[in-house]
Design a protein around this motif. Structure first.
Motif, mmCIF file in Angstrom:
data_model
loop_
_atom_site.group_PDB
_atom_site.id
_atom_site.type_symbol
_atom_site.label_atom_id
_atom_site.label_comp_id
_atom_site.label_asym_id
_atom_site.label_seq_id
_atom_site.Cartn_x
_atom_site.Cartn_y
_atom_site.Cartn_z
ATOM 1 N N ILE A 11 41.582 32.172 38.777
ATOM 2 C CA ILE A 11 41.715 32.836 40.526
ATOM 3 C C ILE A 11 40.954 32.008 41.417
ATOM 4 C CG2 ILE A 11 41.455 35.185 40.820
ATOM 5 C CD1 ILE A 11 40.456 36.323 38.002
ATOM 6 N N CYS A 32 39.976 32.865 45.631
ATOM 7 C CA CYS A 32 39.206 33.968 46.025
ATOM 8 C C CYS A 32 38.648 33.442 47.674
ATOM 9 C CB CYS A 32 38.107 34.350 45.763
ATOM 10 S SG CYS A 32 38.193 34.892 44.327
ATOM 11 N N CYS A 48 42.368 37.252 46.441
ATOM 12 C CA CYS A 48 42.364 35.749 45.649
ATOM 13 C C CYS A 48 43.934 35.954 45.135
ATOM 14 C CB CYS A 48 41.316 36.279 44.672
ATOM 15 S SG CYS A 48 39.789 37.226 44.966
ATOM 16 N N GLN A 49 44.053 35.098 44.362
ATOM 17 C CA GLN A 49 45.377 34.642 43.917
ATOM 18 C C GLN A 49 45.152 34.347 42.616
ATOM 19 O OE1 GLN A 49 48.597 34.354 45.318
ATOM 20 N NE2 GLN A 49 47.336 35.695 46.457
ATOM 21 N N PHE A 50 46.345 34.005 41.963
ATOM 22 C CA PHE A 50 46.205 33.497 40.431
ATOM 23 C C PHE A 50 46.773 32.918 40.614
ATOM 24 C CE2 PHE A 50 47.625 33.540 35.866
ATOM 25 C CZ PHE A 50 46.944 33.937 34.898
ATOM 26 N N GLY A 61 44.595 43.603 44.210
ATOM 27 C CA GLY A 61 45.191 42.846 45.093
ATOM 28 C C GLY A 61 44.500 43.321 45.884
ATOM 29 N N ASN A 62 45.682 42.130 46.812
ATOM 30 C CA ASN A 62 45.021 42.045 48.549
ATOM 31 C C ASN A 62 45.616 43.367 49.259
ATOM 32 O OD1 ASN A 62 43.519 39.668 47.764
ATOM 33 N ND2 ASN A 62 45.293 39.185 47.850
ATOM 34 N N HIS A 119 39.899 42.471 43.809
ATOM 35 C CA HIS A 119 39.701 41.664 42.152
ATOM 36 C C HIS A 119 38.843 41.915 40.932
ATOM 37 C CE1 HIS A 119 43.654 39.751 44.877
ATOM 38 N NE2 HIS A 119 44.327 39.201 43.416
ATOM 39 N N ASN A 129 50.877 37.904 41.505
ATOM 40 C CA ASN A 129 49.930 38.020 42.198
ATOM 41 C C ASN A 129 50.935 39.011 43.111
ATOM 42 O OD1 ASN A 129 47.732 36.559 42.351
ATOM 43 N ND2 ASN A 129 49.134 34.675 42.374
ATOM 44 N N GLU A 130 50.785 39.693 43.849
ATOM 45 C CA GLU A 130 51.726 40.884 44.707
ATOM 46 C C GLU A 130 53.360 39.678 45.396
ATOM 47 O OE1 GLU A 130 48.548 43.302 46.503
ATOM 48 O OE2 GLU A 130 48.257 41.067 46.607
#
Length: 350
Positions: A58, A60, A67-69, A308-309, A320, A343-344
């Motif tokens: 992850i 961030c 963040c992003q996975f 999620g963002n 997150h 991620n979204e």
């Protein structure tokens, strides 16, 4: 397009011998709904130490925020016929190989007005705007399901945009929140079903509550509408969306009804932590609760949601933090169930 004049809605109560409804035993509120296991508190696992360790999977902008996975998801070859697009928070697009498109708890903006205006002043109750889906994609929708009436799962502005062409599947007591515009609404009790194309949609229990009053501590509409999750059954395969829910034996009940679930969409956020009210865990699963629930359900794969963002951080430490806690608890509990992290805006086919 919706017209300005009132057109009566077509509301059907889906009710048969399989229906299950539990009412409150509180004096004066006997017409209100209740959970199947209202007094349940026996949570199997609770993280107590170092619940949010760093994860290389992850990335961030700041501590567990924005963040992003970036990790690798497990390979899952179910051939279940479902494609899932996570729009953010609790909103999904579900497509089947039979050609059906179903929206799950679609919320495209903030809370309904005037609550969105009031909550701009309260930290945590406004979110970053999610990406737009697009009119062409939305126009392909055959049905829309809502798990419960809370603002972060149902927005009246969205039904105005989505229009009257799709069928709406909602819990009991929900239809009165629709304006008279000619909507086709199916109000459902637990364990009732509705067929959309080749897909059977079953309404199932959750361990939650409902209200729509935006002034705190006014109880006029508490639990006047039902809440729950949805099981989508297509050509012998199943996908389960839990809705907002705490952990309780209802997960095992669902498995008893439908067998092992092929794809599970489970919430992992807005649980009890040092920053949230103590009652949150009763109605929202922690990441470790969700891991145990996945075992109870016999999930063959799980997609988590709620972080999620573009999610509302109601009770969570950061955008997150729940995902960091999930990564830790998956390893600690050594679960054999594969979890696919999105991620979204992400999409995955099973």
């Amino acid at each position: 397009m919706l017209v300005g004049c009132a057109t009566p809605n077509r509301t059907t109560r889906v009710d048969d011998s399989s229906a299950v409804v539990i009412y409150s035993d509180e004096v004066g509120y006997e017409d209100r709904f209740s959970n199947l296991y209202n007094d349940f508190r026996d949570y199997p696992v609770t993280c107590t130490d170092d619940c949010y360790p760093a994860s290389a999977d992850i990335k961030c902008e700041s501590d567990m925020q924005n963040c992003q996975f970036v990790g690798n998801n497990p390979q899952v070859n179910l051939r279940a016929g479902f494609t899932v697009t996570w729009l953010g928070h609790a909103s999904f697009i579900l497509n089947t190989t039979g050609g059906e498109q179903i929206l799950i708890d679609p919320v495209f903006g903030q809370f309904d007005w005037p609550v969105n205006w009031a909550f701009r002043l309260a930290e945590g109750f406004s979110r970053n705007e999610p990406a737009e889906v697009g009119e062409a994609k939305l126009a392909q929708t055959d049905a829309i399901v809502y798990s419960h009436i809370h603002y972060d799962h149902f927005n009246k502005a969205d039904i105005a945009e989505l229009g009257t062409t799709p069928a709406y599947l909602v819990p009991l007591g929900f239809a009165e929140h629709f304006p008279d515009r000619g909507f086709t609404i199916n109000e459902m009790a637990w364990y009732t079903s509705k067929k959309i194309g080749k897909t059977s949609i079953h309404f199932v229990p959750a361990h939650h509550f409902s209200n729509r009053i935006w002034v705190p501590y006014l109880y006029e509409d508490d639990n006047a509408t039902l809440w729950g999750g949805w099981v989508f059954e297509h050509e012998g395969k199943t996908l389960f969306f839990a809705g907002d829910t705490g952990y309780s034996p209802h997960f095992k009940d669902i498995k008893d009804r439908f067998g092992d679930i092929d794809v599970c969409l489970l919430p992992i956020a807005s649980y009890f932590s040092e920053t949230s009210p103590k009652w949150y865990r009763k109605v929202h699963t922690t990441p470790e609760d969700a891991i145990v629930a996945a075992e109870d359900l016999g999930c063959k794969v799980v997609v988590p949601w709620g972080y999620g963002n573009a999610s509302w951080m109601m009770g969570d430490k950061t955008s997150h933090s729940a995902l960091f806690r999930l990564m830790k608890m998956k390893q600690q509990l050594n679960t054999s169930v594969p979890w696919v992290i999105l991620n979204e805006g992400g999409k995955v086919s099973f």
